[in-house]
Design a protein around this motif. Structure first.
Motif, PDB file in Angstrom:
ATOM      1  N   VAL A   1       1.170   6.011   5.581  1.00 25.62           N
ATOM      2  CA  VAL A   1       0.546   4.329   5.539  1.00 25.62           C
ATOM      3  C   VAL A   1       1.095   3.492   6.625  1.00 25.62           C
ATOM      4  CG1 VAL A   1       0.744   2.361   3.836  1.00 25.62           C
ATOM      5  CG2 VAL A   1       0.415   4.845   2.797  1.00 25.62           C
ATOM      6  N   LEU A   2       2.309   3.499   6.915  1.00 22.73           N
ATOM      7  CA  LEU A   2       2.988   2.542   7.798  1.00 22.73           C
ATOM      8  C   LEU A   2       2.316   2.753   9.189  1.00 22.73           C
ATOM      9  CD1 LEU A   2       6.405   2.577   6.862  1.00 22.73           C
ATOM     10  CD2 LEU A   2       4.642   0.986   6.325  1.00 22.73           C
ATOM     11  N   ILE A   3       1.726   4.165   9.666  1.00 19.75           N
ATOM     12  CA  ILE A   3       1.334   4.320  10.884  1.00 19.75           C
ATOM     13  C   ILE A   3      -0.231   4.369  10.660  1.00 19.75           C
ATOM     14  CG2 ILE A   3       3.213   5.565  11.782  1.00 19.75           C
ATOM     15  CD1 ILE A   3       1.534   8.076  11.455  1.00 19.75           C
ATOM     16  N   GLY A   4      -0.551   3.979   9.584  1.00 24.82           N
ATOM     17  CA  GLY A   4      -2.418   3.974   9.518  1.00 24.82           C
ATOM     18  C   GLY A   4      -2.997   5.075   9.473  1.00 24.82           C
ATOM     19  N   SER A   5      -2.462   6.384   8.981  1.00 26.89           N
ATOM     20  CA  SER A   5      -3.035   7.857   8.952  1.00 26.89           C
ATOM     21  C   SER A   5      -3.570   8.224   7.612  1.00 26.89           C
ATOM     22  CB  SER A   5      -2.423   8.753   9.863  1.00 26.89           C
ATOM     23  OG  SER A   5      -1.136   9.076   9.322  1.00 26.89           O
ATOM     24  N   HIS A   6      -2.879   7.346   6.371  1.00 29.33           N
ATOM     25  CA  HIS A   6      -3.044   8.131   5.136  1.00 29.33           C
ATOM     26  C   HIS A   6      -4.384   8.233   4.961  1.00 29.33           C
ATOM     27  CE1 HIS A   6      -2.477   8.700   0.885  1.00 29.33           C
ATOM     28  NE2 HIS A   6      -0.877   8.741   1.185  1.00 29.33           N
ATOM     29  N   PRO A   7      -4.856   9.423   4.262  1.00 35.75           N
ATOM     30  CA  PRO A   7      -6.346   9.587   3.914  1.00 35.75           C
ATOM     31  C   PRO A   7      -6.882   8.655   2.581  1.00 35.75           C
ATOM     32  CG  PRO A   7      -4.716  11.392   2.886  1.00 35.75           C
ATOM     33  CD  PRO A   7      -3.994  10.670   3.806  1.00 35.75           C
ATOM     34  N   ASP A   8      -5.863   8.074   1.924  1.00 34.37           N
ATOM     35  CA  ASP A   8      -6.403   7.226   0.779  1.00 34.37           C
ATOM     36  C   ASP A   8      -6.165   5.860   1.226  1.00 34.37           C
ATOM     37  OD1 ASP A   8      -7.073   9.159  -0.817  1.00 34.37           O
ATOM     38  OD2 ASP A   8      -4.998   9.445  -1.582  1.00 34.37           O
ATOM     39  N   LEU A   9      -6.009   5.375   2.489  1.00 31.88           N
ATOM     40  CA  LEU A   9      -5.528   4.082   2.826  1.00 31.88           C
ATOM     41  C   LEU A   9      -6.893   3.670   3.924  1.00 31.88           C
ATOM     42  CD1 LEU A   9      -4.302   1.286   3.160  1.00 31.88           C
ATOM     43  CD2 LEU A   9      -2.854   2.238   5.064  1.00 31.88           C
ATOM     44  N   GLU A  10      -7.581   2.947   3.586  1.00 34.72           N
ATOM     45  CA  GLU A  10      -8.631   2.157   4.698  1.00 34.72           C
ATOM     46  C   GLU A  10      -8.314   0.998   5.139  1.00 34.72           C
ATOM     47  OE1 GLU A  10     -12.496   2.539   6.578  1.00 34.72           O
ATOM     48  OE2 GLU A  10     -11.602   3.907   4.682  1.00 34.72           O
ATOM     49  N   GLN A  11      -7.955   0.711   6.517  1.00 35.54           N
ATOM     50  CA  GLN A  11      -7.424  -0.192   6.862  1.00 35.54           C
ATOM     51  C   GLN A  11      -8.665  -1.048   7.699  1.00 35.54           C
ATOM     52  OE1 GLN A  11      -3.311   1.246   8.557  1.00 35.54           O
ATOM     53  NE2 GLN A  11      -3.642  -0.880   8.775  1.00 35.54           N
ATOM     54  N   VAL A  12      -9.005  -2.356   7.451  1.00 42.20           N
ATOM     55  CA  VAL A  12     -10.079  -2.982   7.996  1.00 42.20           C
ATOM     56  C   VAL A  12      -9.541  -3.968   9.061  1.00 42.20           C
ATOM     57  CG1 VAL A  12     -12.020  -4.359   7.663  1.00 42.20           C
ATOM     58  CG2 VAL A  12     -11.441  -2.639   6.144  1.00 42.20           C
TER      59      VAL A  12
ATOM     60  N   GLY B   1     -15.120   6.056  -3.117  1.00 40.20           N
ATOM     61  CA  GLY B   1     -14.331   7.437  -3.507  1.00 40.20           C
ATOM     62  C   GLY B   1     -13.327   7.501  -4.158  1.00 40.20           C
ATOM     63  N   ALA B   2     -12.898   8.385  -4.735  1.00 36.09           N
ATOM     64  CA  ALA B   2     -11.823   8.918  -5.661  1.00 36.09           C
ATOM     65  C   ALA B   2     -10.542   8.931  -4.598  1.00 36.09           C
ATOM     66  CB  ALA B   2     -11.979   9.864  -6.353  1.00 36.09           C
ATOM     67  N   PRO B   3      -9.632   8.712  -4.953  1.00 33.26           N
ATOM     68  CA  PRO B   3      -7.988   9.039  -4.009  1.00 33.26           C
ATOM     69  C   PRO B   3      -8.030  10.594  -3.747  1.00 33.26           C
ATOM     70  CG  PRO B   3      -7.527   8.280  -6.158  1.00 33.26           C
ATOM     71  CD  PRO B   3      -8.941   8.149  -6.227  1.00 33.26           C
ATOM     72  N   THR B   4      -7.651  10.940  -2.795  1.00 32.46           N
ATOM     73  CA  THR B   4      -7.759  12.527  -2.330  1.00 32.46           C
ATOM     74  C   THR B   4      -6.344  13.033  -3.234  1.00 32.46           C
ATOM     75  OG1 THR B   4      -6.620  12.238  -0.217  1.00 32.46           O
ATOM     76  CG2 THR B   4      -9.066  12.240  -0.220  1.00 32.46           C
ATOM     77  N   GLN B   5      -5.605  12.140  -2.931  1.00 31.95           N
ATOM     78  CA  GLN B   5      -4.060  12.740  -3.654  1.00 31.95           C
ATOM     79  C   GLN B   5      -3.578  12.083  -4.939  1.00 31.95           C
ATOM     80  OE1 GLN B   5      -0.957  12.050  -0.670  1.00 31.95           O
ATOM     81  NE2 GLN B   5      -2.408  12.830   0.892  1.00 31.95           N
TER      82      GLN B   5
ATOM     83  N   ALA C   1       0.986  -1.169   0.074  1.00 28.13           N
ATOM     84  CA  ALA C   1       0.003  -0.090   0.076  1.00 28.13           C
ATOM     85  C   ALA C   1       0.888   1.257  -0.007  1.00 28.13           C
ATOM     86  CB  ALA C   1      -0.856  -0.061   1.242  1.00 28.13           C
ATOM     87  N   ALA C   2       1.865   1.218   0.812  1.00 29.53           N
ATOM     88  CA  ALA C   2       2.729   2.333   0.755  1.00 29.53           C
ATOM     89  C   ALA C   2       3.431   2.674  -0.409  1.00 29.53           C
ATOM     90  CB  ALA C   2       3.910   2.159   1.987  1.00 29.53           C
ATOM     91  N   ALA C   3       4.083   1.615  -1.301  1.00 31.67           N
ATOM     92  CA  ALA C   3       4.356   1.606  -2.531  1.00 31.67           C
ATOM     93  C   ALA C   3       3.411   2.281  -3.647  1.00 31.67           C
ATOM     94  CB  ALA C   3       4.937   0.214  -2.692  1.00 31.67           C
ATOM     95  N   LEU C   4       2.394   1.686  -3.456  1.00 33.61           N
ATOM     96  CA  LEU C   4       1.287   2.331  -4.287  1.00 33.61           C
ATOM     97  C   LEU C   4       1.067   3.801  -4.165  1.00 33.61           C
ATOM     98  CD1 LEU C   4      -1.503  -0.481  -4.305  1.00 33.61           C
ATOM     99  CD2 LEU C   4       0.298  -0.171  -6.003  1.00 33.61           C
ATOM    100  N   LEU C   5       1.122   4.175  -2.681  1.00 33.06           N
ATOM    101  CA  LEU C   5       0.668   5.746  -2.541  1.00 33.06           C
ATOM    102  C   LEU C   5       1.848   6.650  -2.650  1.00 33.06           C
ATOM    103  CD1 LEU C   5      -2.045   4.717  -0.047  1.00 33.06           C
ATOM    104  CD2 LEU C   5      -2.347   5.567  -1.948  1.00 33.06           C
ATOM    105  N   CYS C   6       3.266   6.013  -2.445  1.00 38.03           N
ATOM    106  CA  CYS C   6       4.511   6.747  -2.576  1.00 38.03           C
ATOM    107  C   CYS C   6       4.761   7.223  -4.073  1.00 38.03           C
ATOM    108  CB  CYS C   6       5.474   6.058  -1.817  1.00 38.03           C
ATOM    109  SG  CYS C   6       7.201   6.547  -1.816  1.00 38.03           S
TER     110      CYS C   6
END
Length: 390
Positions: free
Chosen positions: A77-88, A109-113, A58-63
């Motif tokens: 992403v690694l601390i779980g606070s990225h706006p485009d990452l939904e962790q379940v 929803g569309a990615p914010t970034q 996920a980090a590689a995709l968003l970085c």
């Protein structure tokens, strides 16, 4: 360091994910991006790092640099606070259809970034049948920039229609040497302690870290591994079962007490308890009692899951003990998980037969299956203890 550097002993999977991250970057730039797909399934035994691998991907995709490991995107992403990452993370024994439908709405929803909208679904095998069917529809027709990352112990744990639409990433159990090296270099654990913890954890990095750094974890292991030699009669079997179940209950209660209190207080506040002023009362407003009951049910389900997980970890310790006994009986040249208890292993190997050891391993595995089927834990564990009796 890149985001994939923390994946211990997963070189083949890291290669696949690295290429896919590069292809995903091509898609963002308007290219074709061969090798990237919208749904991934991460499988592997406990401790192999399924969730860690999915989070790194996920980090590689968003970085912007495909997982550099030190930018703000990777850190979030690694601390779980990225706006485009939904962790379940399913808190209870299962994940229901209502929760799944809410998740699907958020995933649309569309990615914010501007890069990807990533849904990381840990323990996807806990989805109920209805929830799995709802999830299937979302995976079949995803929005253009949504990526689903599902995690499960094995591909067979999910519906065939779901796994057929996912690209499979199979993680393996790291070797003792690899785990020991990580403990020594990243956690500063003395080499001898690192080797003991890695061997005892059988490739489960999180458990190895706990054994190396937490004295209470080592004490719990010693208590469990003392069980086989204590089962000399029916009374001792019942006592051992009660102690094991009670320990699991206490661990679950300790893990959830503070969280339960915080959740309950926040919910009561949302529904107006303690509010003052004209037209307000100090009790819950309409609907609050129902919401509180729903929260209590979720909390009970979470406590039950943690209790089951604690019991299962103890049962696996017993499996490894008897596996070591069997290895000694058969003269197999394999690493012993409990080499520090060689005297006890040797005594069992000399005074029992391989057939008896296999029956004991089967008894522990049956207990695990019964717990999965919601058999009363006390009854299931007592039955196992009687089957293990010396």
């Amino acid at each position: 360091m890149g985001v994939f550097d923390d994946l211990v002993g997963q070189d083949q999977s890291v290669s696949v994910l690295t290429r896919a991250a590069a292809a995903a970057a091509e898609v963002v730039e308007g290219g074709r991006g061969a090798g990237m797909t919208h749904a991934w399934l991460f499988t592997g035994p406990p401790g192999a790092g399924r969730e860690d691998a999915a989070r790194a991907f996920a980090a590689a995709l968003l970085c912007p640099d495909a997982g550099c490991g030190h930018c703000d995107q990777c850190h979030q992403v690694l601390i779980g606070s990225h706006p485009d990452l939904e962790q379940v993370r399913p808190a209870g024994l299962s994940y229901g259809v209502k929760q799944t439908r809410e998740l699907i709405l958020r995933a649309a929803g569309a990615p914010t970034q501007g890069r990807w909208r990533v849904i990381l679904f840990e323990d996807a095998d806990r989805a109920t049948e209805s929830a799995a069917n709802a999830l299937l529809k979302a995976i079949e027709e995803p929005p253009p920039r949504t990526v689903w990352l599902l995690c499960a112990p094995a591909a067979d744990d999910l519906m065939i229609t779901i796994r057929s639409r996912c690209r499979l990433v199979t993680l393996t159990t790291p070797s003792t040497a690899e785990v020991a090296r990580v403990l020594a270099t990243r956690d500063g654990v003395p080499p001898e302690t690192a080797r003991f913890a890695a061997r005892a954890a059988q490739g489960h990095l999180a458990r190895a870290r706990a054994l190396a750094l937490d004295e209470a974890a080592r004490a719990r292991r010693e208590s469990v591994l003392a069980i086989p030699r204590s089962l000399t009669g029916v009374g001792e079997c019942v006592t051992a079962a009660e102690r094991l179940v009670k320990t699991a209950e206490e661990e679950a209660a300790a893990a959830t007490a503070a969280l339960n209190e915080t959740e309950t207080a926040e919910l009561r506040k949302i529904y107006g308890e303690g509010s003052t002023g004209k037209g307000l009362n100090r009790g819950l407003v309409r609907g609050g009692a129902g919401a509180l009951k729903e929260l209590e049910d979720r909390q009970k389900s979470r406590a039950t899951r943690l209790k089951r997980d604690s019991l299962d970890a103890a049962l696996l310790e017993l499996v490894w003990f008897y596996r070591d006994v069997l290895a000694m009986q058969l003269g197999a040249s394999v690493e012993l998980a409990n080499d520090d208890l060689r005297f006890d292993l040797d005594q069992f190997a000399k005074t029992t037969t391989p057939e008896e050891t296999l029956r004991r391993i089967d008894a522990v595995m049956r207990c695990r299956e019964r717990l999965d089927l919601n058999v009363n834990p006390q009854i299931a564990v007592e039955s196992m203890m009687l089957a293990l009796r010396v």
